[in-house]
Design a protein around this motif. Sequence first.
Motif, PDB file in Angstrom:
ATOM      1  N   TYR A 264     -10.226  37.586 112.962  1.00  0.00           N
ATOM      2  CA  TYR A 264     -10.510  38.751 112.123  1.00  0.00           C
ATOM      3  C   TYR A 264     -10.698  38.437 110.633  1.00  0.00           C
ATOM      4  O   TYR A 264     -11.218  39.290 109.908  1.00  0.00           O
ATOM      5  N   HIS A 265     -10.268  37.297 110.153  1.00  0.00           N
ATOM      6  CA  HIS A 265     -10.305  37.052 108.706  1.00  0.00           C
ATOM      7  C   HIS A 265     -10.979  35.731 108.336  1.00  0.00           C
ATOM      8  O   HIS A 265     -10.836  35.277 107.210  1.00  0.00           O
ATOM      9  N   SER A 266     -11.666  35.136 109.251  1.00  0.00           N
ATOM     10  CA  SER A 266     -12.228  33.814 108.983  1.00  0.00           C
ATOM     11  C   SER A 266     -13.252  33.855 107.855  1.00  0.00           C
ATOM     12  O   SER A 266     -13.200  33.041 106.925  1.00  0.00           O
ATOM     13  N   ASN A 267     -14.179  34.817 107.911  1.00  0.00           N
ATOM     14  CA  ASN A 267     -15.251  34.861 106.912  1.00  0.00           C
ATOM     15  C   ASN A 267     -14.816  35.568 105.632  1.00  0.00           C
ATOM     16  O   ASN A 267     -15.187  35.166 104.530  1.00  0.00           O
ATOM     17  N   THR A 268     -14.021  36.643 105.763  1.00  0.00           N
ATOM     18  CA  THR A 268     -13.665  37.436 104.581  1.00  0.00           C
ATOM     19  C   THR A 268     -12.632  36.747 103.698  1.00  0.00           C
ATOM     20  O   THR A 268     -12.647  36.919 102.475  1.00  0.00           O
ATOM     21  N   ARG A 269     -11.733  35.970 104.268  1.00  0.00           N
ATOM     22  CA  ARG A 269     -10.665  35.353 103.492  1.00  0.00           C
ATOM     23  C   ARG A 269     -10.865  33.856 103.253  1.00  0.00           C
ATOM     24  O   ARG A 269     -10.422  33.323 102.240  1.00  0.00           O
ATOM     25  N   TYR A 270     -11.515  33.173 104.195  1.00  0.00           N
ATOM     26  CA  TYR A 270     -11.607  31.706 104.092  1.00  0.00           C
ATOM     27  C   TYR A 270     -13.046  31.205 104.118  1.00  0.00           C
ATOM     28  O   TYR A 270     -13.268  29.991 104.099  1.00  0.00           O
ATOM     29  N   ARG A 271     -14.029  32.119 104.194  1.00  0.00           N
ATOM     30  CA  ARG A 271     -15.445  31.750 104.233  1.00  0.00           C
ATOM     31  C   ARG A 271     -15.747  30.813 105.402  1.00  0.00           C
ATOM     32  O   ARG A 271     -16.611  29.939 105.310  1.00  0.00           O
ATOM     33  N   GLY A 272     -15.001  30.980 106.478  1.00  0.00           N
ATOM     34  CA  GLY A 272     -15.250  30.204 107.681  1.00  0.00           C
ATOM     35  C   GLY A 272     -14.810  28.761 107.625  1.00  0.00           C
ATOM     36  O   GLY A 272     -15.157  27.979 108.529  1.00  0.00           O
ATOM     37  N   VAL A 273     -14.042  28.369 106.628  1.00  0.00           N
ATOM     38  CA  VAL A 273     -13.599  26.977 106.473  1.00  0.00           C
ATOM     39  C   VAL A 273     -12.263  26.809 107.186  1.00  0.00           C
ATOM     40  O   VAL A 273     -11.254  27.399 106.779  1.00  0.00           O
ATOM     41  N   LEU A 274     -12.236  26.017 108.254  1.00  0.00           N
ATOM     42  CA  LEU A 274     -11.023  25.833 109.033  1.00  0.00           C
ATOM     43  C   LEU A 274      -9.951  25.067 108.267  1.00  0.00           C
ATOM     44  O   LEU A 274      -8.753  25.317 108.446  1.00  0.00           O
ATOM     45  N   SER A 275     -10.378  24.157 107.392  1.00  0.00           N
ATOM     46  CA  SER A 275      -9.407  23.358 106.631  1.00  0.00           C
ATOM     47  C   SER A 275      -8.600  24.204 105.652  1.00  0.00           C
ATOM     48  O   SER A 275      -7.535  23.786 105.205  1.00  0.00           O
ATOM     49  N   HIS A 276      -9.102  25.397 105.324  1.00  0.00           N
ATOM     50  CA  HIS A 276      -8.344  26.304 104.472  1.00  0.00           C
ATOM     51  C   HIS A 276      -7.388  27.169 105.287  1.00  0.00           C
ATOM     52  O   HIS A 276      -6.341  27.569 104.792  1.00  0.00           O
ATOM     53  N   MET A 277      -7.760  27.447 106.529  1.00  0.00           N
ATOM     54  CA  MET A 277      -6.922  28.303 107.366  1.00  0.00           C
ATOM     55  C   MET A 277      -5.687  27.572 107.870  1.00  0.00           C
ATOM     56  O   MET A 277      -4.610  28.174 107.985  1.00  0.00           O
ATOM     57  N   LEU A 278      -5.807  26.290 108.192  1.00  0.00           N
ATOM     58  CA  LEU A 278      -4.682  25.555 108.778  1.00  0.00           C
ATOM     59  C   LEU A 278      -3.470  25.501 107.853  1.00  0.00           C
ATOM     60  O   LEU A 278      -2.363  25.876 108.259  1.00  0.00           O
ATOM     61  N   PRO A 279      -3.598  25.056 106.588  1.00  0.00           N
ATOM     62  CA  PRO A 279      -2.405  25.051 105.720  1.00  0.00           C
ATOM     63  C   PRO A 279      -1.912  26.450 105.381  1.00  0.00           C
ATOM     64  O   PRO A 279      -0.719  26.665 105.161  1.00  0.00           O
ATOM     65  N   ALA A 280      -2.825  27.443 105.357  1.00  0.00           N
ATOM     66  CA  ALA A 280      -2.391  28.808 105.080  1.00  0.00           C
ATOM     67  C   ALA A 280      -1.516  29.357 106.195  1.00  0.00           C
ATOM     68  O   ALA A 280      -0.647  30.209 105.953  1.00  0.00           O
ATOM     69  N   CYS A 281      -1.693  28.867 107.410  1.00  0.00           N
ATOM     70  CA  CYS A 281      -0.889  29.306 108.551  1.00  0.00           C
ATOM     71  C   CYS A 281       0.339  28.434 108.775  1.00  0.00           C
ATOM     72  O   CYS A 281       1.055  28.633 109.774  1.00  0.00           O
ATOM     73  N   GLY A 282       0.593  27.499 107.909  1.00  0.00           N
ATOM     74  CA  GLY A 282       1.754  26.638 108.068  1.00  0.00           C
ATOM     75  C   GLY A 282       1.508  25.410 108.909  1.00  0.00           C
ATOM     76  O   GLY A 282       2.456  24.697 109.264  1.00  0.00           O
ATOM     77  N   LEU A 283       0.255  25.137 109.238  1.00  0.00           N
ATOM     78  CA  LEU A 283      -0.078  23.964 110.042  1.00  0.00           C
ATOM     79  C   LEU A 283      -0.503  22.824 109.125  1.00  0.00           C
ATOM     80  O   LEU A 283      -1.595  22.264 109.250  1.00  0.00           O
TER      81      LEU A 283
END
Length: 407
Positions: free
Chosen positions: A71-90
Amino acid sequence: MQCLQDQDALIPRPRGTLPRVCAAVLAAVSIGVIVLLSPERLFGWVAMVILTLTLGPLLHGLCLLAEEVLYHSNTRYRGVLSHMLPACGLGGKTLLTAGLAGLLLYLAGHPLPHKGQCGKLLVLASVLYALFKSLGVLGPSEVEVSDICERRKMNVAHGLAWSFYLGYLRLVLPHLEDSITKFHATHQANSPFRSRGSRKLLILIPLNANISHKLEDEDDNIHFYDNLPNNEINRAGVRGRVYKHSVYRVLDGDGKAHECVVEYATPLLTLYSMSQESSAGFGEPERRQQVLLFYRTLQDILDHSLECRNRYTLILLKDEHEDDPHVLSKAILRHLQQQEKEEFCLTPPPHQETEHPLSSTPSSLPINNYWHHPDPMSREPTLMFSLERPLPLKEPVENTDDYQGRQ
């Protein structure tokens, strides 16, 4: 100095490392007890506990990642997985710790009697941790949230303090001295600003954030005198945006007027309005805490600002003497008197000669063909050089002949 000490007692200090020290001491004591009871299984127990503590956050991070990816890949992280992983604690630290703990557990062996028990315990503890974390049972405490917000500068007070500095104080304070000089030239008859302390901008910060738009409405010992000349600055597309300051006369107990440039910190209006809106979720205790953080942050910013140095004074107004009708004028006069006591004259007054208290030389005598005027004690320190050649502490004595005669 009493008023500054009272302010320091109110301002919260940044949190230190005492929790880390206590945790390290508890861990050391616990490991020491385990070493005494069963040293042969120490590494296995430590590896299993570390693996449990790291697998739980990793599973919870995967649960958070599912929401972010869908639900938030494009709006919050612009589809960049490397930004989502540390934001989720990974992050890499957690993965590395879990990998090292698993390797240590494999090398040390299972600490439980049966292999199946160790695996079941790891899975069950990790899954229950992720569940309780998602439900908020294992959520961070208010102290932890406050510490994170303060360290990462995420509080409302931090944003307001930086906005107040960058959008106002850094623009107007460098021109304050010139504005006061021009004001003094056009008001020679009344001759305001005799003392150096009154040439600073006094910024009032009330703890209750309740600001009156006219100071004379708060205290009848304060009277509006006039405005300083306007400063026009091109700002954000506005040509000649006007910035101004107001001059007030503050009466003391003897009826003597003290002129000063004083105003409230306008960002506190935002804090007060937020506390009046139910949708902001900002009550009176939170407002008071944010006012104190605003004061501390603004003080720290201005202390490191070369443009604003020696051009301001922050006055924290307590709310415990609200029944006193002259509490505002007393606070302003107390800071003005303190400034006059702390500042020293670095140059002597014109046409004034002062004899040195330890010298009997007249006020003007020729020394080494130069006319010497003794300087007052309040002058800046200077280097003194002597024109005479240096002499040794003791002249050498030739005793070679005497030594040869004894032989």
